[in-house]
Design a protein around this motif. Structure first.
Motif, PDB file in Angstrom:
ATOM      1  N   ALA A  74       0.832  -1.205   0.000  1.00 47.50           N
ATOM      2  CA  ALA A  74       0.000   0.000   0.000  1.00 47.50           C
ATOM      3  C   ALA A  74       0.864   1.251   0.000  1.00 47.50           C
ATOM      4  O   ALA A  74       0.574   2.227  -0.708  1.00 47.50           O
ATOM      5  CB  ALA A  74      -0.935  -0.016   1.208  1.00 47.50           C
ATOM      6  N   ARG A  75       1.948   1.232   0.787  1.00 52.85           N
ATOM      7  CA  ARG A  75       2.830   2.405   0.865  1.00 52.85           C
ATOM      8  C   ARG A  75       3.450   2.709  -0.489  1.00 52.85           C
ATOM      9  O   ARG A  75       3.616   3.882  -0.859  1.00 52.85           O
ATOM     10  CB  ARG A  75       3.926   2.156   1.901  1.00 52.85           C
ATOM     11  N   LEU A  76       3.765   1.655  -1.226  1.00 56.91           N
ATOM     12  CA  LEU A  76       4.384   1.825  -2.539  1.00 56.91           C
ATOM     13  C   LEU A  76       3.372   2.169  -3.629  1.00 56.91           C
ATOM     14  O   LEU A  76       3.744   2.483  -4.754  1.00 56.91           O
ATOM     15  CB  LEU A  76       5.137   0.552  -2.926  1.00 56.91           C
ATOM     16  N   GLY A  77       2.100   2.103  -3.278  1.00 54.96           N
ATOM     17  CA  GLY A  77       1.064   2.422  -4.248  1.00 54.96           C
ATOM     18  C   GLY A  77       0.859   1.359  -5.309  1.00 54.96           C
ATOM     19  O   GLY A  77       0.345   1.652  -6.387  1.00 54.96           O
ATOM     20  N   LEU A  78       1.238   0.117  -5.003  1.00 50.75           N
ATOM     21  CA  LEU A  78       1.058  -0.958  -5.976  1.00 50.75           C
ATOM     22  C   LEU A  78      -0.415  -1.352  -6.051  1.00 50.75           C
ATOM     23  O   LEU A  78      -1.117  -1.371  -5.045  1.00 50.75           O
ATOM     24  CB  LEU A  78       1.926  -2.161  -5.589  1.00 50.75           C
ATOM     25  N   LYS A  79      -0.866  -1.665  -7.246  1.00 47.82           N
ATOM     26  CA  LYS A  79      -2.289  -1.877  -7.487  1.00 47.82           C
ATOM     27  C   LYS A  79      -2.760  -3.297  -7.208  1.00 47.82           C
ATOM     28  O   LYS A  79      -3.956  -3.572  -7.264  1.00 47.82           O
ATOM     29  CB  LYS A  79      -2.616  -1.517  -8.943  1.00 47.82           C
ATOM     30  N   ALA A  80      -1.848  -4.203  -6.939  1.00 49.88           N
ATOM     31  CA  ALA A  80      -2.236  -5.603  -6.729  1.00 49.88           C
ATOM     32  C   ALA A  80      -3.201  -5.735  -5.557  1.00 49.88           C
ATOM     33  O   ALA A  80      -3.012  -5.123  -4.510  1.00 49.88           O
ATOM     34  CB  ALA A  80      -0.996  -6.459  -6.489  1.00 49.88           C
ATOM     35  N   ARG A  81      -4.241  -6.536  -5.740  1.00 46.87           N
ATOM     36  CA  ARG A  81      -5.141  -6.880  -4.638  1.00 46.87           C
ATOM     37  C   ARG A  81      -4.499  -8.006  -3.832  1.00 46.87           C
ATOM     38  O   ARG A  81      -3.855  -8.891  -4.400  1.00 46.87           O
ATOM     39  CB  ARG A  81      -6.491  -7.354  -5.162  1.00 46.87           C
ATOM     40  N   VAL A  82      -4.703  -7.981  -2.546  1.00 45.47           N
ATOM     41  CA  VAL A  82      -4.133  -9.029  -1.696  1.00 45.47           C
ATOM     42  C   VAL A  82      -5.254  -9.881  -1.124  1.00 45.47           C
ATOM     43  O   VAL A  82      -6.167  -9.380  -0.476  1.00 45.47           O
ATOM     44  CB  VAL A  82      -3.300  -8.436  -0.550  1.00 45.47           C
ATOM     45  N   LEU A  83      -5.165 -11.181  -1.400  1.00 43.79           N
ATOM     46  CA  LEU A  83      -6.080 -12.153  -0.819  1.00 43.79           C
ATOM     47  C   LEU A  83      -5.278 -12.989   0.170  1.00 43.79           C
ATOM     48  O   LEU A  83      -4.400 -13.746  -0.231  1.00 43.79           O
ATOM     49  CB  LEU A  83      -6.679 -13.040  -1.915  1.00 43.79           C
ATOM     50  N   GLU A  99      -7.182  -4.392   8.167  1.00 46.34           N
ATOM     51  CA  GLU A  99      -6.863  -2.979   8.348  1.00 46.34           C
ATOM     52  C   GLU A  99      -5.671  -2.555   7.483  1.00 46.34           C
ATOM     53  O   GLU A  99      -5.595  -1.399   7.044  1.00 46.34           O
ATOM     54  CB  GLU A  99      -6.573  -2.698   9.824  1.00 46.34           C
ATOM     55  N   ALA A 100      -4.750  -3.481   7.227  1.00 48.76           N
ATOM     56  CA  ALA A 100      -3.581  -3.163   6.397  1.00 48.76           C
ATOM     57  C   ALA A 100      -3.959  -2.984   4.928  1.00 48.76           C
ATOM     58  O   ALA A 100      -3.222  -2.365   4.168  1.00 48.76           O
ATOM     59  CB  ALA A 100      -2.524  -4.253   6.534  1.00 48.76           C
ATOM     60  N   GLY A 101      -5.113  -3.540   4.542  1.00 48.87           N
ATOM     61  CA  GLY A 101      -5.558  -3.358   3.168  1.00 48.87           C
ATOM     62  C   GLY A 101      -5.857  -4.626   2.395  1.00 48.87           C
ATOM     63  O   GLY A 101      -6.049  -4.560   1.174  1.00 48.87           O
ATOM     64  N   ALA A 102      -5.910  -5.776   3.064  1.00 51.28           N
ATOM     65  CA  ALA A 102      -6.243  -7.010   2.359  1.00 51.28           C
ATOM     66  C   ALA A 102      -7.652  -6.922   1.784  1.00 51.28           C
ATOM     67  O   ALA A 102      -8.574  -6.439   2.434  1.00 51.28           O
ATOM     68  CB  ALA A 102      -6.136  -8.212   3.299  1.00 51.28           C
ATOM     69  N   THR A 103      -7.817  -7.381   0.556  1.00 51.11           N
ATOM     70  CA  THR A 103      -9.123  -7.371  -0.093  1.00 51.11           C
ATOM     71  C   THR A 103      -9.975  -8.531   0.383  1.00 51.11           C
ATOM     72  O   THR A 103     -11.203  -8.427   0.447  1.00 51.11           O
ATOM     73  CB  THR A 103      -8.949  -7.437  -1.624  1.00 51.11           C
ATOM     74  N   GLY A 104      -9.345  -9.655   0.699  1.00 52.29           N
ATOM     75  CA  GLY A 104     -10.089 -10.830   1.141  1.00 52.29           C
ATOM     76  C   GLY A 104      -9.266 -11.658   2.098  1.00 52.29           C
ATOM     77  O   GLY A 104      -8.057 -11.417   2.294  1.00 52.29           O
ATOM     78  N   ALA A 177      -9.761   2.721  -0.650  1.00 52.81           N
ATOM     79  CA  ALA A 177      -9.442   1.927   0.542  1.00 52.81           C
ATOM     80  C   ALA A 177     -10.455   2.180   1.647  1.00 52.81           C
ATOM     81  O   ALA A 177     -10.850   1.250   2.374  1.00 52.81           O
ATOM     82  CB  ALA A 177      -8.036   2.257   1.031  1.00 52.81           C
ATOM     83  N   THR A 178     -10.899   3.431   1.794  1.00 51.99           N
ATOM     84  CA  THR A 178     -11.903   3.749   2.813  1.00 51.99           C
ATOM     85  C   THR A 178     -13.224   3.063   2.485  1.00 51.99           C
ATOM     86  O   THR A 178     -13.897   2.524   3.376  1.00 51.99           O
ATOM     87  CB  THR A 178     -12.105   5.274   2.906  1.00 51.99           C
ATOM     88  N   VAL A 179     -13.600   3.080   1.214  1.00 56.46           N
ATOM     89  CA  VAL A 179     -14.824   2.385   0.807  1.00 56.46           C
ATOM     90  C   VAL A 179     -14.723   0.903   1.145  1.00 56.46           C
ATOM     91  O   VAL A 179     -15.655   0.295   1.681  1.00 56.46           O
ATOM     92  CB  VAL A 179     -15.089   2.571  -0.701  1.00 56.46           C
ATOM     93  N   LYS A 180     -13.569   0.317   0.837  1.00 57.64           N
ATOM     94  CA  LYS A 180     -13.379  -1.110   1.096  1.00 57.64           C
ATOM     95  C   LYS A 180     -13.526  -1.423   2.586  1.00 57.64           C
ATOM     96  O   LYS A 180     -14.152  -2.422   2.968  1.00 57.64           O
ATOM     97  CB  LYS A 180     -11.996  -1.552   0.595  1.00 57.64           C
ATOM     98  N   THR A 181     -12.990  -0.559   3.434  1.00 58.14           N
ATOM     99  CA  THR A 181     -13.118  -0.752   4.878  1.00 58.14           C
ATOM    100  C   THR A 181     -14.581  -0.688   5.300  1.00 58.14           C
ATOM    101  O   THR A 181     -15.056  -1.521   6.087  1.00 58.14           O
ATOM    102  CB  THR A 181     -12.305   0.313   5.636  1.00 58.14           C
ATOM    103  N   HIS A 182     -15.302   0.290   4.762  1.00 59.77           N
ATOM    104  CA  HIS A 182     -16.733   0.398   5.077  1.00 59.77           C
ATOM    105  C   HIS A 182     -17.491  -0.849   4.612  1.00 59.77           C
ATOM    106  O   HIS A 182     -18.385  -1.342   5.323  1.00 59.77           O
ATOM    107  CB  HIS A 182     -17.336   1.647   4.423  1.00 59.77           C
ATOM    108  N   VAL A 183     -17.146  -1.342   3.427  1.00 61.70           N
ATOM    109  CA  VAL A 183     -17.820  -2.534   2.900  1.00 61.70           C
ATOM    110  C   VAL A 183     -17.598  -3.734   3.820  1.00 61.70           C
ATOM    111  O   VAL A 183     -18.521  -4.500   4.112  1.00 61.70           O
ATOM    112  CB  VAL A 183     -17.331  -2.848   1.468  1.00 61.70           C
ATOM    113  N   LEU A 184     -16.371  -3.892   4.308  1.00 64.55           N
ATOM    114  CA  LEU A 184     -16.080  -4.996   5.224  1.00 64.55           C
ATOM    115  C   LEU A 184     -16.868  -4.853   6.517  1.00 64.55           C
ATOM    116  O   LEU A 184     -17.359  -5.842   7.074  1.00 64.55           O
ATOM    117  CB  LEU A 184     -14.580  -5.065   5.504  1.00 64.55           C
TER     118      LEU A 184
END
Length: 215
Positions: A74-83, A99-104, A177-184
């Motif tokens: 996330a810090r590097l701004g890489l677009k890969a989703r993390v499962l 919280e770190a940004g995992a998609t699933g 990322a904020t939307v994703k957190t709300h969705v979770l």
């Protein structure tokens, strides 16, 4: 023209596990395994070079653990989703990863069809949670007694309209990322683990109007 395959990076410190995961996608034209990493640091470096669509990330690895790797991506701004694909579903594992940004977040005993479906969902930016993980998140927010916030209701309404996380972020002037957190949080509070179930439960509970909003 056929769709391009979803490009995968597998990060796990056990070669036999990596072989097993790779084997689940072997021969499926919808997926391409680009490389394997034995720890989080190697996963980050490979992600920078190869730009995968989805990273299947173990959590407990030497040199750099999965949560630290997710934060670094996330810090590097890489677009890969993390499962996340791990053996552990304790609060101390699940919550930091989300919280770190995992998609699933899936467990290693997941069936092949569940893993394939989760990877496809992650590639679309959609959350995919193992049932036990959804239950843990549910416990954290004290659902079902804990009501949805005004912002969560806004996002739930957009989900019902078929809006993606990125589109919702643009409409609400917040980060994806904020939307994703709300969705979770919505998933946890409603006791579901995908968008369709969230919308269905929302209608059942009267959280959404039965008629679509005027545009």
């Amino acid at each position: 023209m056929p769709e391009a395959p979803i490009r995968l990076l597998i990060a796990d410190d056990h070669p036999i596990v990596r072989d097993g995961i790779r084997g689940m996608f072997a021969g499926d034209p919808g997926f391409e395994v680009l490389a394997e990493a034995g720890d989080g640091a190697q996963a980050v470096e490979l992600a920078r070079v190869l730009e995968p669509d989805v990273i299947l990330m173990d959590l407990r690895m030497p040199r750099m653990d999965g949560v630290t790797a997710i934060r670094e991506l996330a810090r590097l701004g890489l677009k890969a989703r993390v499962l996340v694909l791990t053996t552990y579903d304790t609060d101390s594992d699940v919550l930091p990863a989300i919280e770190a940004g995992a998609t699933g977040y899936l467990l290693k005993d997941a069936r092949r069809e569940d893993l394939v479906r989760a990877v496809a969902a992650a590639a679309r930016g959609e959350a995919a949670l193992a049932p036990s993980v959804a239950t843990r998140l549910l416990g954290q927010v004290r659902a079902p007694a804990d009501p949805l916030s005004a912002r969560e209701l806004e996002i739930l309404s957009l989900i019902a309209q078929g809006t993606t996380n990125r589109e919702a972020a643009a409409r609400l002037f917040i980060s994806e990322a904020t939307v994703k957190t709300h969705v979770l949080h919505i998933y946890a509070k409603l006791g579901v683990n995908d968008r369709a179930a969230a919308v269905a439960v929302a209608f059942q509970r009267g959280l959404l109007p039965l008629s679509p909003p005027a545009t």
